[in-house]
Design an enzyme around this catalytic site. Structure first.
Site, mmCIF file in Angstrom:
data_model
loop_
_atom_site.group_PDB
_atom_site.id
_atom_site.type_symbol
_atom_site.label_atom_id
_atom_site.label_comp_id
_atom_site.label_asym_id
_atom_site.label_seq_id
_atom_site.Cartn_x
_atom_site.Cartn_y
_atom_site.Cartn_z
ATOM 1 N N HIS A 13 -0.077 3.265 -0.487
ATOM 2 C CA HIS A 13 0.049 3.972 -1.762
ATOM 3 C C HIS A 13 1.500 3.949 -2.236
ATOM 4 O O HIS A 13 2.403 4.150 -1.440
ATOM 5 C CB HIS A 13 -0.415 5.416 -1.569
ATOM 6 C CG HIS A 13 -0.409 6.209 -2.827
ATOM 7 N ND1 HIS A 13 -1.340 6.017 -3.817
ATOM 8 C CD2 HIS A 13 0.424 7.174 -3.262
ATOM 9 C CE1 HIS A 13 -1.078 6.851 -4.810
ATOM 10 N NE2 HIS A 13 -0.009 7.565 -4.497
ATOM 11 N N PRO A 14 1.750 3.686 -3.470
ATOM 12 C CA PRO A 14 0.842 3.319 -4.543
ATOM 13 C C PRO A 14 0.873 1.801 -4.782
ATOM 14 O O PRO A 14 1.874 1.263 -5.238
ATOM 15 C CB PRO A 14 1.419 4.058 -5.747
ATOM 16 C CG PRO A 14 2.908 4.040 -5.515
ATOM 17 C CD PRO A 14 3.091 4.028 -4.009
#
Length: 166
Positions: free
Chosen positions: A149-150
């Protein structure tokens, strides 16, 4: 002196990826077969490829249509999702074309047959998942994978909506 016999097959290159890395790999495999070191043939089904346009498209494995031909409409499951990349959020770009499709066998372990990805860095995302195809990745393996992430690749491991469900 060793005699080499070439077996003619009716298969053509039509529908096979016309990519330099594919030709290099196929040539190396051919050389190893001719030298008697291997019997391995080129797997043209699982060659990852990307179209480098402003919004990239990457794929590996079978298309939905080819999977349906080989396994029947009831023999495949299609998981898909639209997503919004972080870099599109910040720049307020339209993300309506960012799309993921995972083509799986419907029964058993749900072996992944194809992955199609439209969005930023599609080539990198597709290449990253391509090795999983060589190892027989399943939908269960995909769900067990923790995304970074991200990233856009993270969206692939979160795909859960089936086309069949409407």
């Amino acid at each position: 002196m060793k005699t080499i016999i070439f077996k003619h097959t009716s298969k053509s290159t039509k529908g096979r990826p016309e990519l330099t890395p594919t030709a290099i790999k196929a040539g190396k495999l051919l050389a190893r077969r001719l030298a008697g070191q291997s019997t391995e043939l080129m797997d043209y089904d699982n060659v990852a490829t990307t179209v480098f346009t402003p919004l990239e498209y990457g794929c590996v494995g079978l298309s939905e249509e080819e999977a349906e031909k080989r396994h029947g409409k009831d023999g495949i499951e299609i998981y898909h999702a639209f997503y919004k990349p972080l870099e599109f959020t910040v720049a307020e770009r339209d993300a309506s074309q960012c799309y993921i499709k995972v083509v799986c066998e419907r029964g058993g372990d749900q072996k992944i047959l194809g992955l199609h990805f439209t969005g930023p860095n599609a080539g990198e995302v597709t290449q990253g998942f391509a090795m999983g195809f060589q190892c027989g990745a399943t939908y269960s393996h995909l769900l067990q994978t923790v995304g970074i992430h991200p990233t856009c690749a993270e969206e692939v491991v979160k795909v859960s909506i089936t086309k069949r469900s409407g």
